[in-house]
Write an enzyme that holds these catalytic residues in place. Structure first.
Site, PDB file in Angstrom:
ATOM      1  N   ARG A   1     -32.705 -30.851 -37.511  1.00  0.00           N
ATOM      2  CA  ARG A   1     -31.812 -29.369 -38.333  1.00  0.00           C
ATOM      3  C   ARG A   1     -31.314 -29.894 -39.406  1.00  0.00           C
ATOM      4  NH1 ARG A   1     -29.468 -25.537 -35.091  1.00  0.00           N
ATOM      5  NH2 ARG A   1     -28.564 -25.128 -36.967  1.00  0.00           N
TER       6      ARG A   1
ATOM      7  N   HIS B   1     -27.478 -41.068 -20.595  1.00  0.00           N
ATOM      8  CA  HIS B   1     -26.511 -40.965 -19.514  1.00  0.00           C
ATOM      9  C   HIS B   1     -26.504 -40.709 -17.644  1.00  0.00           C
ATOM     10  CE1 HIS B   1     -23.029 -40.958 -23.526  1.00  0.00           C
ATOM     11  NE2 HIS B   1     -24.680 -41.369 -23.632  1.00  0.00           N
TER      12      HIS B   1
ATOM     13  N   GLU C   1     -22.395 -48.238 -30.815  1.00  0.00           N
ATOM     14  CA  GLU C   1     -21.721 -46.417 -30.889  1.00  0.00           C
ATOM     15  C   GLU C   1     -21.063 -45.859 -29.968  1.00  0.00           C
ATOM     16  OE1 GLU C   1     -23.104 -42.868 -30.661  1.00  0.00           O
ATOM     17  OE2 GLU C   1     -24.018 -43.879 -29.390  1.00  0.00           O
ATOM     18  N   GLU C   2     -21.553 -46.207 -28.303  1.00  0.00           N
ATOM     19  CA  GLU C   2     -20.991 -45.846 -27.511  1.00  0.00           C
ATOM     20  C   GLU C   2     -18.837 -45.654 -26.984  1.00  0.00           C
ATOM     21  OE1 GLU C   2     -22.187 -42.862 -25.531  1.00  0.00           O
ATOM     22  OE2 GLU C   2     -24.927 -43.904 -25.565  1.00  0.00           O
TER      23      GLU C   2
ATOM     24  N   ASP D   1     -26.201 -51.022 -28.252  1.00  0.00           N
ATOM     25  CA  ASP D   1     -25.012 -51.287 -26.727  1.00  0.00           C
ATOM     26  C   ASP D   1     -25.429 -49.747 -26.092  1.00  0.00           C
ATOM     27  OD1 ASP D   1     -24.060 -49.217 -28.986  1.00  0.00           O
ATOM     28  OD2 ASP D   1     -22.363 -48.805 -27.519  1.00  0.00           O
TER      29      ASP D   1
END
Length: 387
Positions: free
Chosen positions: A177, A359, A137-138, A80
């Site tokens: 990580r 973004h 996802e957003e 998306d």
């Protein structure tokens, strides 16, 4: 093992796919054209099973290896775009006003498609590779929707991996990580109701602007004085709406913002303290509040063993010097967290080079990253599904 020769050969073709997707962005679950494009490519590649409509508009492909193993790993990309007006000026810029791929999901999808094509050609693994193309996802919890729709159990996924591009990090390098790598991105809203009135007679009002200003300032105490300084939290007020003209003290003010945390205890603390601070200040001024707190997705937590697997695959591609295995956690959020709650796995960053940030309306995915991303996915799949 450096970049695969075949991945380099595929770069031009995959770039064409990526730029097509970039020019035709879609939002949240409304990714029908993107999903259809992905499904068609999977069928052309000879993927053994293609399933559409999982998690509303997600697409899943199953690639079976040469052996008889029932092991399966999942590789996930998001599809998306964002509700943003593009200003990149690129020839392949968004053709849909108010929508753009400002986070690189077009690149993520294209790289996983490239890896899928390679894996279908070679099948140099024992088990199944499940390629996952996720909507929303957003802010739409698309990962959760796919999990709740049976993603992991239906395809027998035992481990799951994700990847995101990282502007400002050198081209083709990697960062990962163990533990929390992305924050829980929550949002809150405080509606203050006081007593409106004439601006010349503030003593006859409960001034919602003055009350709101005090709340905004006091919320900074949560990070500065309430939370353990070794456990990060961000409380940001991003909107303050009140008033209609210069001579009226408004009856209502609305404050909204976001909380970012890497620890569930700190998350609970922030949610509670925002309410307590707002209610206390409002009560002191003879006003009241309505409070709403929404938990978007949990902390993205990388599992220890799977992080080591992902790092090893990245080192095989980029070399030890180009793989940071203890990168600082990001306070941005990522709904891949839901998949990592469902199965062990890891989320890795890949360098996008010196480009505008995520973004940003000028952002564009760096197509030079493509061979690195394809090679990483292939190496990881072959490494995890050895005989």
């Amino acid at each position: 093992m450096p970049i695969l020769n075949r991945a380099a050969e595929l770069q031009r073709e995959v770039t064409e796919w990526r730029r097509h997707l970039h020019a035709n962005p879609e939002i949240l679950y409304d990714v029908e054209q993107t999903a259809a494009f992905v499904a068609q490519k999977l069928k052309e590649f000879g993927v053994d099973e293609v399933v559409t409509g999982l998690g509303r508009t997600g697409v899943v492909g199953v690639i079976k290896g040469r052996g008889e193993s029932n092991r399966a790993i999942g590789l996930r990309a998001d599809m998306d775009a964002l509700p943003l007006e593009e200003i990149s000026g690129k020839p392949w810029a968004s053709q849909s006003p108010g929508k753009m791929h400002a986070c690189g999901h077009d690149g993520h999808t294209a790289m996983l498609l490239g890896a899928t094509k390679y894996l279908c050609e070679t099948r140099n693994f024992n088990g199944s590779v499940v390629v996952i193309f996720q909507p929303a996802e957003e802010g739409g919890r698309g990962a959760l929707a796919m999990v709740e729709d049976g993603l992991m159990d239906r395809f027998g996924i035992q481990e799951v991996y994700g990847m995101h591009n990282m502007p400002g990090k050198s081209l083709g390098s990697f960062a990962i990580r163990k533990g929390g790598i992305m924050a829980a991105p929550d949002k809150f809203s405080i509606t203050i109701t006081g007593r409106g009135g004439h601006a010349a007679e503030p003593h006859n009002t409960a001034d919602t602007i003055v009350i709101g200003a005090q709340i905004v300032n006091a919320l900074q105490v949560i990070a500065a004085r309430n939370a353990n300084p070794l456990r990060s939290v961000v409380v940001s007020v991003t909107q303050f709406h009140a008033g209609t003209t210069h001579n009226i003290i408004p009856e209502e003010a609305i404050i909204t913002g976001t909380v970012r945390s890497l620890d569930e205890g700190v998350r609970d603390l922030a949610e509670r303290r925002i309410r307590e601070i707002a209610e206390g200040i409002a009560a002191a001024h003879d006003a009241r509040i309505a409070y709403d707190y929404e938990r978007a997705c949990p902390v993205t937590v990388n599992h220890a063993a799977e992080t080591e697997h992902a790092a090893r695959a990245a080192i095989d591609i980029a070399g030890t010097a180009s793989v940071d295995t203890d990168v600082d956690a990001s306070m941005a959020g990522e709904d891949f967290a839901f998949m990592l709650q469902s199965r062990p796995g890891a989320y890795i960053m890949i360098g996008n080079g010196d480009t505008p940030g995520l973004h940003n309306p000028a952002y564009d995915f760096n197509d030079e990253v493509i061979p690195y991303g394809i090679s990483y996915w292939v190496r990881l799949a072959e490494q995890r599904l050895t005989d």
